[in-house]
Design a protein around this motif. Sequence first.
Motif, short mmCIF file in Angstrom:
data_model
loop_
_atom_site.label_atom_id
_atom_site.label_comp_id
_atom_site.label_asym_id
_atom_site.label_seq_id
_atom_site.Cartn_x
_atom_site.Cartn_y
_atom_site.Cartn_z
N LYS B 7 1.02 -1.06 0.06
CA LYS B 7 0.04 -0.08 0.07
C LYS B 7 0.85 1.26 0.05
O LYS B 7 0.24 2.15 -0.67
CB LYS B 7 -1.01 0.08 1.12
N ARG B 8 1.79 1.36 0.70
CA ARG B 8 2.60 2.63 0.92
C ARG B 8 4.15 2.41 1.26
O ARG B 8 4.24 1.05 1.85
CB ARG B 8 2.04 3.43 1.93
N PRO B 9 5.08 3.24 1.15
CA PRO B 9 6.26 2.80 1.76
C PRO B 9 6.27 2.70 3.15
O PRO B 9 5.55 3.23 4.09
CB PRO B 9 6.93 4.27 1.51
N HIS B 10 6.86 1.59 3.88
CA HIS B 10 7.05 1.14 5.10
C HIS B 10 8.27 1.52 5.54
O HIS B 10 9.24 1.63 4.99
CB HIS B 10 6.45 -0.18 5.36
N TYR B 11 8.43 1.73 6.88
CA TYR B 11 9.57 1.81 7.58
C TYR B 11 10.49 0.65 7.58
O TYR B 11 9.99 -0.71 7.47
CB TYR B 11 9.49 2.28 9.02
N ASP B 39 12.07 -5.23 10.33
CA ASP B 39 13.31 -5.24 11.08
C ASP B 39 14.30 -6.11 10.02
O ASP B 39 14.40 -7.33 10.37
CB ASP B 39 13.23 -5.90 12.43
N VAL B 40 14.85 -5.43 9.31
CA VAL B 40 15.45 -6.12 8.13
C VAL B 40 16.30 -7.32 8.36
O VAL B 40 16.37 -8.37 7.88
CB VAL B 40 16.24 -5.03 6.98
N ALA B 41 17.34 -7.20 9.36
CA ALA B 41 18.11 -8.34 9.62
C ALA B 41 17.62 -9.52 10.21
O ALA B 41 17.94 -10.63 10.34
CB ALA B 41 19.26 -7.68 10.56
N ARG B 42 16.41 -9.41 10.79
CA ARG B 42 15.31 -10.25 11.33
C ARG B 42 14.60 -11.05 10.38
O ARG B 42 13.82 -12.13 10.94
CB ARG B 42 14.83 -9.81 12.64
N GLU B 43 14.52 -10.48 9.28
CA GLU B 43 13.59 -11.24 8.18
C GLU B 43 14.32 -12.37 7.61
O GLU B 43 15.51 -12.33 7.67
CB GLU B 43 13.28 -10.02 7.23
N PRO B 71 22.31 1.65 13.94
CA PRO B 71 20.96 1.58 13.21
C PRO B 71 20.93 2.85 12.10
O PRO B 71 21.48 3.81 12.64
CB PRO B 71 20.15 1.67 14.11
N PHE B 72 20.17 2.51 11.14
CA PHE B 72 19.45 3.62 10.29
C PHE B 72 18.11 3.23 9.82
O PHE B 72 17.87 2.05 10.07
CB PHE B 72 20.31 3.93 9.13
N LEU B 73 17.57 3.96 9.56
CA LEU B 73 15.98 3.71 9.22
C LEU B 73 15.73 4.40 7.75
O LEU B 73 16.13 5.33 7.40
CB LEU B 73 15.14 4.70 10.28
N LYS B 74 14.96 3.49 6.98
CA LYS B 74 14.75 3.92 5.54
C LYS B 74 13.07 3.89 5.50
O LYS B 74 12.46 2.93 5.90
CB LYS B 74 15.40 2.84 4.72
N ILE B 75 12.69 4.97 4.88
CA ILE B 75 11.31 5.12 4.43
C ILE B 75 11.25 5.24 2.81
O ILE B 75 11.63 6.59 2.53
CB ILE B 75 10.27 5.64 5.30
N GLY B 76 10.80 4.58 1.87
CA GLY B 76 10.93 4.66 0.55
C GLY B 76 12.57 5.14 0.30
O GLY B 76 13.37 4.58 0.69
N ASP B 77 12.57 6.36 -0.22
CA ASP B 77 13.73 6.89 -0.79
C ASP B 77 14.63 7.59 0.35
O ASP B 77 15.61 7.78 0.08
CB ASP B 77 13.84 7.62 -1.90
N LEU B 78 13.93 7.86 1.27
CA LEU B 78 14.56 8.57 2.39
C LEU B 78 15.37 7.67 3.39
O LEU B 78 15.15 6.78 3.60
CB LEU B 78 13.25 9.35 3.33
N THR B 79 16.49 8.07 3.61
CA THR B 79 17.49 7.53 4.64
C THR B 79 17.74 8.19 5.77
O THR B 79 18.31 9.42 5.59
CB THR B 79 18.88 7.01 3.84
#
Lengths: 259, 259
Positions: B7-11, B39-43, B71-79
């Motif tokens: 549906k939309r960019p997720h964190y 939680d990328v590393a845990r997927e 840590p860093f956080l991404k949402i869509g193209d934003l870092t």
Amino acid sequence: MSDTRSKRPHYELHYWDGLPGRGEFIRLALEEAGEPYVDVARESTAEHGGVRAMLAPMKDRQAAVIPFAPPFLKIGDLTLCQTANALLYLGEKHGLAPSDEQGKYWAHGLQLTIADYVSEVHDTHHPLSNALYFEDQKPAAKARTKAFLEHRVPKFMNYFERVLAQNPAGDAWMVGASRSYVDLSIFQIVEGTQYAFPLAVEGFDRAWPRLAALRERVRALARIAAYLESPRRLAFNESGIFRHYPELDHRGLATSQPG
Amino acid sequence: MSDTRSKRPHYELHYWDGLPGRGEFIRLALEEAGEPYVDVARESTAEHGGVRAMLAPMKDRQAAVIPFAPPFLKIGDLTLCQTANALLYLGEKHGLAPSDEQGKYWAHGLQLTIADYVSEVHDTHHPLSNALYFEDQKPAAKARTKAFLEHRVPKFMNYFERVLAQNPAGDAWMVGASRSYVDLSIFQIVEGTQYAFPLAVEGFDRAWPRLAALRERVRALARIAAYLESPRRLAFNESGIFRHYPELDHRGLATSQPG
């Protein structure tokens, strides 16, 4: 700059006198912004300055906003605690950072990485405790500094060099197409690292040519050039973050690592 | 949460698996915001997760924005690089910080002081170098931890307690009249300090009653309570920032100091 004082709220920088330290990152931004400011601890007590006046907001038992430690920046009723937070504010108000969302957060993220580097530099001479003199923690300082020079300086400098190389707007500035508070801070940490560890970073300009060019580009900014020649600029010394202790320096240790 | 993905960019939270660490401060904010996140590393790697995917943005040789470390956080193209920077963003977007200018900068300044505390906690077990094991720097770790418990824990906790006491909106929350990301982070450092140094902070609740009450107030927030019971919450352990090494703990050392 006292002629501007009656006209509008002016910036008050609260930081120790006698050392550049963390206050210098804010000072460089205020100078590049061309904003009048009062360096509170360096004013005479007759002008409501001095160390007591500098520390007063930390001791205020009524204030809603309480700085933990210098530096902090005040303008009128607004108090900005922590170096990077003050730069975030100055960046937005005075065109010292990109105005787009990604650019603003990217600049601030870089500043926080610079803050991490500054903390690590501090801990090279105080690895055990701020409550002990350097002389009382010298063996630990030697071990910590060796690891810092061997592993951390290259890691940080390689990273900052890569940020310049990958900047889509070109490698003149850290973020986007014009100078930001990040560039001013990079100038300060490159200068400081060369002051503290001249042997360990011998060949700095060959190892990190883009950072070296940026250092010179910042030094040549008209307001920064004028500031560096002024008595407002404090020299590095052994009370600050970047301290030159010859026994901690190791020729080539930081610059001989693979990139 | 995969139903929201299309549906939309997720964190996307990028952090190591297996330890709460600095990533936990962001996780708590995402949970309290009620925002779906990965939680990328845990997927699983089949779901484009795992450690390699977590680290990929740091290794990207084309990216304009390059995280220095998790840590860093991404949402869509934003870092969003750096913990406090991600919280600044989440605070603005999801009502996790005051919206007035002073409140926004005050919250962020407190978060940067919390970040300083976290760095100091880390260095209790790694005072000389991250490139060495704890076992290889134990004498220095003992000296640094003793100074930390004796001087720094009281200094920071007295300060945070005083921030609560002097909050004009009352002592329920750190900033203003409602919960912010700062409260969530205070919860985490109080919990972590009690985990790492249970003897040194014996009597914590008597020494710092407002912080103890805040810890319980955060624990009782509906979304936080649900999160703490979920498998998404990682327990403190000896890979994280807050590590329990019995030989570093000293009964009453942090709580017996004058306030």
